[in-house]
Design a protein around this motif. Structure first.
Motif, mmCIF file in Angstrom:
data_model
loop_
_atom_site.group_PDB
_atom_site.id
_atom_site.type_symbol
_atom_site.label_atom_id
_atom_site.label_comp_id
_atom_site.label_asym_id
_atom_site.label_seq_id
_atom_site.Cartn_x
_atom_site.Cartn_y
_atom_site.Cartn_z
ATOM 1 N N ALA A 297 -22.641 -6.495 33.105
ATOM 2 C CA ALA A 297 -23.209 -5.372 32.348
ATOM 3 C C ALA A 297 -24.677 -5.619 32.025
ATOM 4 O O ALA A 297 -25.514 -4.710 32.111
ATOM 5 N N GLY A 298 -24.995 -6.871 31.652
ATOM 6 C CA GLY A 298 -26.385 -7.199 31.363
ATOM 7 C C GLY A 298 -27.284 -7.070 32.576
ATOM 8 O O GLY A 298 -28.402 -6.546 32.491
ATOM 9 N N ARG A 299 -26.831 -7.512 33.715
ATOM 10 C CA ARG A 299 -27.646 -7.450 34.936
ATOM 11 C C ARG A 299 -27.804 -6.022 35.441
ATOM 12 O O ARG A 299 -28.802 -5.668 36.063
ATOM 13 N N MET A 300 -26.779 -5.194 35.188
ATOM 14 C CA MET A 300 -26.839 -3.809 35.655
ATOM 15 C C MET A 300 -27.498 -2.879 34.643
ATOM 16 O O MET A 300 -27.716 -1.691 34.925
ATOM 17 N N GLY A 301 -27.777 -3.402 33.448
ATOM 18 C CA GLY A 301 -28.392 -2.582 32.418
ATOM 19 C C GLY A 301 -27.456 -1.547 31.831
ATOM 20 O O GLY A 301 -27.898 -0.476 31.392
ATOM 21 N N LEU A 302 -26.169 -1.853 31.793
ATOM 22 C CA LEU A 302 -25.184 -0.911 31.267
ATOM 23 C C LEU A 302 -25.097 -1.015 29.745
ATOM 24 O O LEU A 302 -25.175 -2.103 29.177
ATOM 25 N N GLU A 303 -24.910 0.114 29.108
ATOM 26 C CA GLU A 303 -24.696 0.130 27.665
ATOM 27 C C GLU A 303 -23.242 -0.216 27.378
ATOM 28 O O GLU A 303 -22.326 0.430 27.903
ATOM 29 N N LEU A 304 -23.043 -1.237 26.547
ATOM 30 C CA LEU A 304 -21.687 -1.675 26.255
ATOM 31 C C LEU A 304 -20.997 -0.694 25.321
ATOM 32 O O LEU A 304 -21.616 -0.138 24.405
ATOM 33 N N PRO A 305 -19.701 -0.462 25.520
ATOM 34 C CA PRO A 305 -18.960 0.443 24.633
ATOM 35 C C PRO A 305 -18.801 -0.168 23.249
ATOM 36 O O PRO A 305 -18.895 -1.384 23.065
ATOM 37 N N ALA A 306 -18.549 0.689 22.269
ATOM 38 C CA ALA A 306 -18.397 0.209 20.885
ATOM 39 C C ALA A 306 -17.173 -0.672 20.739
ATOM 40 O O ALA A 306 -17.179 -1.650 19.982
ATOM 41 N N SER A 307 -16.117 -0.351 21.436
ATOM 42 C CA SER A 307 -14.866 -1.111 21.345
ATOM 43 C C SER A 307 -14.759 -2.089 22.501
ATOM 44 O O SER A 307 -15.044 -1.748 23.658
ATOM 45 N N GLY A 308 -14.338 -3.312 22.187
ATOM 46 C CA GLY A 308 -14.115 -4.297 23.240
ATOM 47 C C GLY A 308 -13.018 -3.880 24.197
ATOM 48 O O GLY A 308 -13.023 -4.275 25.374
ATOM 49 N N ASP A 309 -12.081 -3.055 23.716
ATOM 50 C CA ASP A 309 -10.983 -2.600 24.568
ATOM 51 C C ASP A 309 -11.477 -1.734 25.731
ATOM 52 O O ASP A 309 -10.757 -1.544 26.718
ATOM 53 N N ASP A 310 -12.693 -1.183 25.594
ATOM 54 C CA ASP A 310 -13.210 -0.286 26.631
ATOM 55 C C ASP A 310 -14.077 -1.003 27.646
ATOM 56 O O ASP A 310 -14.626 -0.354 28.550
ATOM 57 N N LEU A 311 -14.214 -2.326 27.529
ATOM 58 C CA LEU A 311 -15.092 -3.057 28.446
ATOM 59 C C LEU A 311 -14.578 -3.012 29.886
ATOM 60 O O LEU A 311 -15.305 -2.604 30.805
ATOM 61 N N LEU A 312 -13.346 -3.422 30.118
ATOM 62 C CA LEU A 312 -12.794 -3.397 31.468
ATOM 63 C C LEU A 312 -12.642 -1.977 31.998
ATOM 64 O O LEU A 312 -13.007 -1.703 33.153
ATOM 65 N N PRO A 313 -12.119 -1.017 31.208
ATOM 66 C CA PRO A 313 -12.067 0.366 31.700
ATOM 67 C C PRO A 313 -13.436 0.931 32.068
ATOM 68 O O PRO A 313 -13.538 1.765 32.978
ATOM 69 N N LEU A 314 -14.500 0.498 31.366
ATOM 70 C CA LEU A 314 -15.849 0.958 31.704
ATOM 71 C C LEU A 314 -16.190 0.642 33.150
ATOM 72 O O LEU A 314 -16.694 1.497 33.897
ATOM 73 N N PHE A 315 -15.907 -0.581 33.582
ATOM 74 C CA PHE A 315 -16.208 -0.981 34.952
ATOM 75 C C PHE A 315 -15.226 -0.358 35.945
ATOM 76 O O PHE A 315 -15.606 0.017 37.060
#
Length: 486
Positions: free
Chosen positions: A298-316
């Protein structure tokens, strides 16, 4: 990757589950097969399948996101899990096999009386029903968003269809079938996890050694916390809590123990529990490592992280940032994790209702089988109703509240079993339900007061306090010691 391909993948997977159910249940549809698998389950199959049963769909999406807020400190709890499994293997399993139990709550009736028996079973039924339905609801939400919205399928149809499929492959042989389907689902879950990790490392341009070095050198790689007693992540809190969480949520849970009681004998059940306990540590370590890899990506791609940690994997998975194949792996992993926990929960709830509340063991085989099938269908309907209620409320905070309430219900079970195993006193049976209800309420009051007065927040250690209060109440209401074989 279009939704049609994902849907076809799901249908093929479900078809394989139904085939396994047909093969395992063709000649075994009696109550003994449903409740105890005819005591013929190979211990290594049970052990492998229990990994998937423990890692629900919520775990699949939650654990990778944990590292963003608490680093890898969850491993402290996982280390405690292993020692909890050893306690189960050496203390609880010998008791259950010696008494030849179908429902583990029968022990409470023989040790204390009918009041304790009904209390223990009722706490399990309430906790397991809400917890399992909540987990399945969150998975239905994910499947609805990723797959079925594209086909304009209503959420109610998704919920009914999901529970219907679980009912179909568990209705004949119950635990005899689940032992084998859970093994398939664990295989799919671990394969999906491994393929997602491989895809992430490929996107980052890393080989295996490079991925290991990245995880080890990451600022999120902290595991142990010894210096902060106020923190919920303190090692001793997490480690001891892990032990007791395992004891109550596996050793005192009909859902998890029903598979163990289907092994051929005590020795094989103990081997199953120890091997399962060992494997649980590296699996969770891999989930946490995936979280670090995703944060790095996420850092390398410049993605905005979701507020909830539960949404990290679904984001990708949903965003296509790691390739369309990851969405397929993620969907299969979610389904495998959800079904392997929901199917055993459905069988365990049916077992507890039939054995503990309806006492069908006193009836003839045909009448008992008819009642069991009716209860199994009724529990499935209640599952659907709970999922639709959660959807109507439409707030994940409600689900979080349910999980907190469920955690309170295991404390009285811990106190009841601990008091029964390690004392010879005999509490007045009619007061046992009062103590079991009062202890969680007192825990809640203590937690609220402590937080407002001192700022200290109880974590998982609240479970131990709950058990101690229950045991203390039973001691105060005890009659003089009696001779007992327990």
């Amino acid at each position: 990757m279009n939704g049609t391909f994902i849907l076809l993948t799901i249908l093929a997977y479900l078809g394989l589950l139904l085939l396994i159910a047909r093969l395992t249940g063709a000649r075994h549809a009696d109550n003994e097969a449903f409740f105890r698998g005819n005591r013929q389950s190979p211990w290594y199959i049970v052990s492998f399948g229990m990994i998937g049963a423990s890692l629900s769909g919520v775990t699949f999406v939650s654990v990778p996101g944990m590292v963003r807020f608490i680093d890898m400190t969850y491993m402290q709890t996982c280390l405690g899990f292993f020692f909890g499994y050893l306690v189960i293997a050496r203390v609880l399993l010998p008791l259950y096999y010696r008494l030849n139990l179908t429902s583990i709550y029968t022990y409470l009736g023989e040790r204390f009386g009918p009041g304790a028996y009904t209390t223990g079973a009722s706490f399990f039924l309430l906790s397991k029903l809400l917890g399992a339905a909540a987990r399945l609801y969150l998975v239905c939400v994910i499947l609805q968003h990723f797959v079925f919205d594209a086909f304009h399928i209503p959420f109610a149809v998704t919920a009914v269809g999901t529970v219907l499929l679980i009912w179909l492959y568990t209705r004949r042989s119950g635990i005899r079938t689940i032992v084998w389907t859970d093994s398939l689902q664990t295989l799919c879950l671990l394969a999906a996890l491994g393929l997602i990790v491989w895809q992430v490392t490929a996107v980052l341009g890393l080989d295996v050694r490079g991925a290991v070095d990245l995880v080890r050198e990451s600022p999120y790689s902290r595991i142990f916390v010894f210096d902060d007693w106020q923190s919920k992540q303190n090692f001793f809190k997490q480690f001891l809590s892990g032990i007791f969480i395992t004891i109550v949520m596996t050793g005192l849970d009909q859902d998890m123990m029903q598979k163990n009681l289907s092994c051929r004998n005590l020795k094989e059940a103990q081997k199953n529990m120890c091997c399962y306990g060992i494997s649980f540590v590296p699996v969770n370590l891999l989930f946490l490592a995936l979280g670090i890899l995703l944060l790095t990506a996420a850092g390398r791609m410049g993605l905005e992280l979701p507020a909830s940690g539960d949404d990290l994997l679904p984001l990708f998975a949903a965003g296509g940032h790691l390739g369309s194949a990851v969405l397929v792996f993620f969907t299969v992993g979610i389904i495998a994790a959800a079904f392997s926990s929901a199917d055993s929960a459905l069988a365990a709830l049916t077992t507890s209702c039939c054995i503990d509340l309806l006492k069908i063991g006193r009836l003839g085989e045909e009448k008992a089988r008819r009642i069991r099938r009716q209860v199994h269908l009724l529990v499935s309907v209640v599952f659907v109703a709970c999922i639709l209620v959660f959807e109507a409320v439409g707030s994940r905070s409600v689900i979080d509240t349910i999980y907190v309430l469920a955690s309170y219900t295991y404390g009285p079970l811990l106190g009841l079993y601990g008091f029964g195993l390690f004392t010879r006193r005999h509490p007045c049976d009619r007061y046992v339900p009062v103590v079991a209800v009062a202890s969680p309420l007192l825990c809640f009051a203590i937690d609220s007061f402590t937080r407002s007065a001192t700022g200290y927040q109880f974590g998982y250690e609240l479970l131990m306090l709950n058990g101690l209060l229950t045991a203390g109440g039973l001691y105060l209401l005890s009659l003089r010691p009696k001779n007992t074989n327990f």
